[in-house]
Design a protein around this motif. Sequence first.
Motif, PDB file in Angstrom:
ATOM      1  N   PHE A   1       0.837  -1.196   0.000  1.00  0.00           N
ATOM      2  CA  PHE A   1       0.000   0.000   0.000  1.00  0.00           C
ATOM      3  C   PHE A   1       0.877   1.253   0.000  1.00  0.00           C
ATOM      4  CE2 PHE A   1      -2.317   3.166   2.689  1.00  0.00           C
ATOM      5  CZ  PHE A   1      -3.372   3.434   1.826  1.00  0.00           C
ATOM      6  N   SER A   2       1.948   1.196   0.769  1.00  0.00           N
ATOM      7  CA  SER A   2       2.825   2.360   0.895  1.00  0.00           C
ATOM      8  C   SER A   2       3.667   2.584  -0.349  1.00  0.00           C
ATOM      9  CB  SER A   2       3.731   2.191   2.124  1.00  0.00           C
ATOM     10  OG  SER A   2       2.964   2.048   3.292  1.00  0.00           O
ATOM     11  N   THR A   3       4.213   1.490  -0.918  1.00  0.00           N
ATOM     12  CA  THR A   3       5.096   1.655  -2.077  1.00  0.00           C
ATOM     13  C   THR A   3       4.329   1.842  -3.380  1.00  0.00           C
ATOM     14  OG1 THR A   3       5.260  -0.758  -2.376  1.00  0.00           O
ATOM     15  CG2 THR A   3       6.940   0.313  -1.003  1.00  0.00           C
TER      16      THR A   3
ATOM     17  N   SER B   1      -8.295  -8.610  -1.188  1.00  0.00           N
ATOM     18  CA  SER B   1      -8.765  -8.871  -2.548  1.00  0.00           C
ATOM     19  C   SER B   1      -9.475  -7.644  -3.117  1.00  0.00           C
ATOM     20  CB  SER B   1      -9.704 -10.085  -2.551  1.00  0.00           C
ATOM     21  OG  SER B   1     -10.179 -10.361  -3.836  1.00  0.00           O
ATOM     22  N   LEU B   2     -10.301  -7.016  -2.290  1.00  0.00           N
ATOM     23  CA  LEU B   2     -10.988  -5.803  -2.721  1.00  0.00           C
ATOM     24  C   LEU B   2     -10.000  -4.679  -3.012  1.00  0.00           C
ATOM     25  CD1 LEU B   2     -13.970  -5.800  -0.189  1.00  0.00           C
ATOM     26  CD2 LEU B   2     -14.090  -6.345  -2.631  1.00  0.00           C
ATOM     27  N   LEU B   3      -8.995  -4.545  -2.158  1.00  0.00           N
ATOM     28  CA  LEU B   3      -8.009  -3.488  -2.337  1.00  0.00           C
ATOM     29  C   LEU B   3      -7.160  -3.714  -3.596  1.00  0.00           C
ATOM     30  CD1 LEU B   3      -6.993  -3.169   1.407  1.00  0.00           C
ATOM     31  CD2 LEU B   3      -8.007  -1.339   0.037  1.00  0.00           C
ATOM     32  N   ILE B   4      -6.766  -4.968  -3.826  1.00  0.00           N
ATOM     33  CA  ILE B   4      -5.975  -5.274  -5.021  1.00  0.00           C
ATOM     34  C   ILE B   4      -6.805  -5.021  -6.286  1.00  0.00           C
ATOM     35  CG2 ILE B   4      -4.859  -7.146  -6.304  1.00  0.00           C
ATOM     36  CD1 ILE B   4      -4.036  -8.303  -3.558  1.00  0.00           C
ATOM     37  N   SER B   5      -8.086  -5.414  -6.247  1.00  0.00           N
ATOM     38  CA  SER B   5      -8.960  -5.147  -7.392  1.00  0.00           C
ATOM     39  C   SER B   5      -9.094  -3.651  -7.633  1.00  0.00           C
ATOM     40  CB  SER B   5     -10.341  -5.767  -7.161  1.00  0.00           C
ATOM     41  OG  SER B   5     -10.267  -7.171  -7.071  1.00  0.00           O
ATOM     42  N   GLU B   6      -9.181  -2.905  -6.541  1.00  0.00           N
ATOM     43  CA  GLU B   6      -9.295  -1.452  -6.659  1.00  0.00           C
ATOM     44  C   GLU B   6      -8.022  -0.855  -7.265  1.00  0.00           C
ATOM     45  OE1 GLU B   6     -12.156   1.729  -5.750  1.00  0.00           O
ATOM     46  OE2 GLU B   6     -12.208  -0.444  -5.968  1.00  0.00           O
ATOM     47  N   GLU B   7      -6.859  -1.433  -6.905  1.00  0.00           N
ATOM     48  CA  GLU B   7      -5.597  -0.971  -7.485  1.00  0.00           C
ATOM     49  C   GLU B   7      -5.585  -1.155  -8.999  1.00  0.00           C
ATOM     50  OE1 GLU B   7      -1.848  -2.206  -5.807  1.00  0.00           O
ATOM     51  OE2 GLU B   7      -2.740  -2.508  -3.839  1.00  0.00           O
TER      52      GLU B   7
ATOM     53  N   GLY C   1     -10.459   3.371  -9.820  1.00  0.00           N
ATOM     54  CA  GLY C   1     -10.606   2.990  -8.412  1.00  0.00           C
ATOM     55  C   GLY C   1     -10.009   4.012  -7.461  1.00  0.00           C
ATOM     56  N   ASN C   2     -10.484   3.982  -6.226  1.00  0.00           N
ATOM     57  CA  ASN C   2      -9.967   4.863  -5.175  1.00  0.00           C
ATOM     58  C   ASN C   2      -9.526   3.979  -4.014  1.00  0.00           C
ATOM     59  OD1 ASN C   2      -9.497   6.737  -3.116  1.00  0.00           O
ATOM     60  ND2 ASN C   2     -11.105   8.119  -3.845  1.00  0.00           N
ATOM     61  N   VAL C   3      -8.281   3.560  -4.035  1.00  0.00           N
ATOM     62  CA  VAL C   3      -7.762   2.629  -3.033  1.00  0.00           C
ATOM     63  C   VAL C   3      -7.751   3.267  -1.651  1.00  0.00           C
ATOM     64  CG1 VAL C   3      -5.816   1.160  -2.400  1.00  0.00           C
ATOM     65  CG2 VAL C   3      -6.349   1.534  -4.807  1.00  0.00           C
ATOM     66  N   ARG C   4      -7.407   4.529  -1.595  1.00  0.00           N
ATOM     67  CA  ARG C   4      -7.335   5.206  -0.294  1.00  0.00           C
ATOM     68  C   ARG C   4      -8.701   5.238   0.403  1.00  0.00           C
ATOM     69  NH1 ARG C   4      -3.412  10.265   0.329  1.00  0.00           N
ATOM     70  NH2 ARG C   4      -1.469   9.391  -0.512  1.00  0.00           N
TER      71      ARG C   4
ATOM     72  N   ALA D   1       0.952 -13.464 -11.232  1.00  0.00           N
ATOM     73  CA  ALA D   1      -0.489 -13.702 -11.135  1.00  0.00           C
ATOM     74  C   ALA D   1      -1.016 -12.997  -9.889  1.00  0.00           C
ATOM     75  CB  ALA D   1      -0.782 -15.199 -11.078  1.00  0.00           C
ATOM     76  N   PRO D   2      -0.986 -11.660  -9.848  1.00  0.00           N
ATOM     77  CA  PRO D   2      -1.352 -10.927  -8.628  1.00  0.00           C
ATOM     78  C   PRO D   2      -2.778 -11.176  -8.162  1.00  0.00           C
ATOM     79  CG  PRO D   2      -1.209  -9.439 -10.519  1.00  0.00           C
ATOM     80  CD  PRO D   2      -0.631 -10.753 -10.950  1.00  0.00           C
ATOM     81  N   ALA D   3      -3.680 -11.459  -9.088  1.00  0.00           N
ATOM     82  CA  ALA D   3      -5.073 -11.696  -8.703  1.00  0.00           C
ATOM     83  C   ALA D   3      -5.226 -12.959  -7.860  1.00  0.00           C
ATOM     84  CB  ALA D   3      -5.952 -11.786  -9.942  1.00  0.00           C
TER      85      ALA D   3
END
Length: 463
Positions: free
Chosen positions: A37-39, A170-176, A181-184, A267-269
Amino acid sequence: MIEKNAKAPLGTTISYGMPAIGAGYMYLLMSLYVMKFSTDVLLIAPAVMGVIFSISRIWDAISDPIAGYLSDRTTIKFGRRRTWMLLSFIPIAFGFLAVFSPPESMQGQSLDLWMMVAILSFYSAITLFNVPHMALGAELSEDYHERTRLFGVRHIGFTLGSILSLVSMSLLISEENNPTGNVRELASNLAIFAVAVMSLMIFFSVSRLKENPDFQNRVNKNPFKAFRDIWVNPHARILIIVLFIENLGGAVIGVLTLYVTQYIVEAPAWAPLIIFAYMLPSALSVPLWIPLSRKFGKIRLWVFSLALTGISFGGIFIIPFLDSVSERLIVMFLGAALGGMAAGCGGAIGPSVKGDVIDYDEYLTGERKEGSYFAALNFVFKSATGIMLLVTGFVLQFSGFIPNQPQTMEVKIALISLYGLVPLVFYSLGAYLLYKKFTFGEKEHAAIKQQIQDRVQKNRALN
């Protein structure tokens, strides 16, 4: 009063394990996602985050002994453990929210400073809950095997919370991966929900659990003597060395899983499912390990789990040399499942053995200082974690890692060496030392418990 050697009632066991669900959720999200999340979202340099995490874990390790000793020395009628657990929910909430809700206007050094303070605050706050909670588990029953059941249920709760956090990840990665998307915003909303549920679980737990009044006010007033006693205890000393070596190997696994899945497996998903393949056997295998520990002994089974963990992750080293994504995924899933089974064993038996070592301290000193012991052992865990996180951040930085881009083979080899070979070496060494040097088993525990009981009866007769 809690009867010695009595089986803890089901309601007590559930009440004890329940807040571990919230702790597991928060810990996994902090361990697996905050670095990425930070990088990748906040665009903070990996080396900076490595330093921040290292400082936070080292500070967290220092704060553990303070929290443990204060917990041991607390004499409030409500309870020396429950009081601190109850007080912890406010700083936990503020710390967790701050990590996932940095002001969007912040950039550069001000954002780096915000994240450092937020991460430090969260880990300091969770210590106020975690150390007394672990200490309470050792007090709820003094039976050699019943402790394994209590800590096994705690491990199941912790793992269940970790599994739930996978949904969030999973939701955050999809948002990325969503261009709009708005990950924050999503991360902030999930954090608000998490702290609300964690607070309710803590309230429920402290309202249902009882503490043994005989254990209160039985610790030396000198904190330095308390921790000197831990090092003088020969069984605790071996345990400290083994845990330090073990956690040197295990620290990098959590923080690098998402990196390995995205940049090596490509395969990040699949990352949440791979982590789920680790978490599910970890929880489901606990009912298997508890009766096996009675048959084969807690120490032998723990040695086996350490060796299995090392082998599970060591095998993952071959992934960069496999041609297809499907082959790489098969190796990842197999390693995760075997490692999860081993974690179920260690999660139940490890804290139980620590409780036995605390009983040996009572035999030596006549004191009950569960908080100091679990704090000292947490100090070892977090110091090792801090060291390896620092190493990981600099390895990423200087191997040529570039976020959100295909990585060179040099970067892939660096990542997979940290993720596979380091755990193999250190877990194997820890298993060897535990097998060769730790000699405090069920018979030895029964013998010192009998001597403690004889001493108490003799003192009562004299009085």
